[in-house]
Design an enzyme around this catalytic site. Structure first.
Site, mmCIF file in Angstrom:
data_model
loop_
_atom_site.group_PDB
_atom_site.id
_atom_site.type_symbol
_atom_site.label_atom_id
_atom_site.label_comp_id
_atom_site.label_asym_id
_atom_site.label_seq_id
_atom_site.Cartn_x
_atom_site.Cartn_y
_atom_site.Cartn_z
ATOM 1 N N GLY A 28 37.517 -9.471 29.785
ATOM 2 C CA GLY A 28 37.988 -9.256 28.419
ATOM 3 C C GLY A 28 38.061 -7.768 28.130
ATOM 4 N N GLN A 34 38.295 -0.171 23.067
ATOM 5 C CA GLN A 34 37.890 0.324 24.391
ATOM 6 C C GLN A 34 38.976 1.164 25.059
ATOM 7 O OE1 GLN A 34 36.478 -3.794 25.736
ATOM 8 N NE2 GLN A 34 35.149 -2.413 26.872
ATOM 9 N N CYS A 82 30.043 -4.744 30.577
ATOM 10 C CA CYS A 82 31.102 -4.204 29.723
ATOM 11 C C CYS A 82 31.781 -3.060 30.464
ATOM 12 C CB CYS A 82 30.482 -3.699 28.421
ATOM 13 S SG CYS A 82 31.666 -3.017 27.258
ATOM 14 N N LEU A 83 33.115 -3.044 30.445
ATOM 15 C CA LEU A 83 33.827 -1.972 31.142
ATOM 16 C C LEU A 83 33.514 -0.604 30.531
ATOM 17 C CD1 LEU A 83 37.367 -3.554 31.734
ATOM 18 C CD2 LEU A 83 35.520 -3.274 33.406
ATOM 19 N N HIS A 142 31.615 -11.291 22.556
ATOM 20 C CA HIS A 142 31.403 -9.914 23.038
ATOM 21 C C HIS A 142 32.546 -9.002 22.576
ATOM 22 C CE1 HIS A 142 30.280 -6.962 26.382
ATOM 23 N NE2 HIS A 142 31.484 -6.565 26.023
ATOM 24 N N GLU A 143 33.779 -9.497 22.720
ATOM 25 C CA GLU A 143 34.941 -8.664 22.362
ATOM 26 C C GLU A 143 35.085 -8.508 20.846
ATOM 27 O OE1 GLU A 143 36.007 -7.056 24.758
ATOM 28 O OE2 GLU A 143 35.372 -8.334 26.409
ATOM 29 N N HIS A 150 33.058 -5.775 19.615
ATOM 30 C CA HIS A 150 33.673 -4.449 19.800
ATOM 31 C C HIS A 150 34.492 -4.049 18.580
ATOM 32 C CE1 HIS A 150 32.777 -3.002 23.820
ATOM 33 N NE2 HIS A 150 33.096 -4.152 24.370
HETATM 34 CO CO CO Z 1 32.608 -4.814 26.275
#
Ligand code: CO
Length: 176
Positions: free
Chosen positions: A46, A51, A93-94, A135-136, A139
């Site tokens: 995701g 991000q 997480c990226l 999670h997204e 963000h």
């Molecule tokens: Co993340």
């Protein structure tokens, strides 16, 4: 398609509340296309627009990694309207490379969003998809998964998080 840079922990954009997407136009379609390309290139399941330094309420999920017939999917202006149960799953997480921790969250969510055609849809999902979406969606509110682990666990990660933030600061100075 363009490969976008994923910003890292310590970048203030990750802490901003994302703006609502008012108009789903060509620029949004391009952003979604680039985000899907970037997510798949970087090996994520995701990716949220903040991000890639776009503080917009928009995220993508690679449902191909969740369901056999899944496709990368965009969720615009997503909003959780109900949740139930509890599950503990490991998250990464990226934007926070090389750190993975178990996080407790609701197991099932009902949420509302717009698709790329601008239709408003409501869905109830569980399992990995519910996890990735939560999670997204975090963000989009400036919340990161490391905010949802115990104080003790976060203390143990302090050094690693600081190192990521310092590297990001160095990068930001270079491009400024
Ligand atoms: Co993340």
């Amino acid at each position: 398609m363009e490969l976008l840079r994923v910003i890292k922990y310590g970048n203030p954009i990750l802490r901003m509340k994302a703006s609502k997407v008012d108009k789903i136009d060509r620029s949004i379609w391009k952003l979604v296309e680039d985000m899907i390309f970037t997510m798949q290139h970087d090996g994520g399941i995701g990716l949220a627009a903040p991000q890639v330094a776009q503080s917009l309420a928009l995220l993508v999920v690679d449902q191909g990694l969740i369901y056999e017939d899944g496709q990368p999917t965009a969720y615009i202006n997503p909003e959780i309207i109900a949740s139930e149960g509890e599950a503990v799953l490991e998250e990464g997480c990226l934007s926070i490379p090389d750190i993975r921790e178990e996080v407790k969250r609701p197991e099932v969510i009902t949420f509302r969003y717009q698709n790329l055609d601008g239709d408003t849809l409501e869905e109830k999902v569980d399992g990995l998809l519910a996890r990735v979406l939560q999670h997204e969606i975090d963000h989009l509110k400036g919340v990161l998964f490391v905010d949802r682990i115990s104080h003790l666990k976060k203390q143990l990660l302090k050094k690693e998080l600081k190192a990521i933030a310092q590297e990001e600061m160095t990068y930001m100075k270079q491009v400024a």
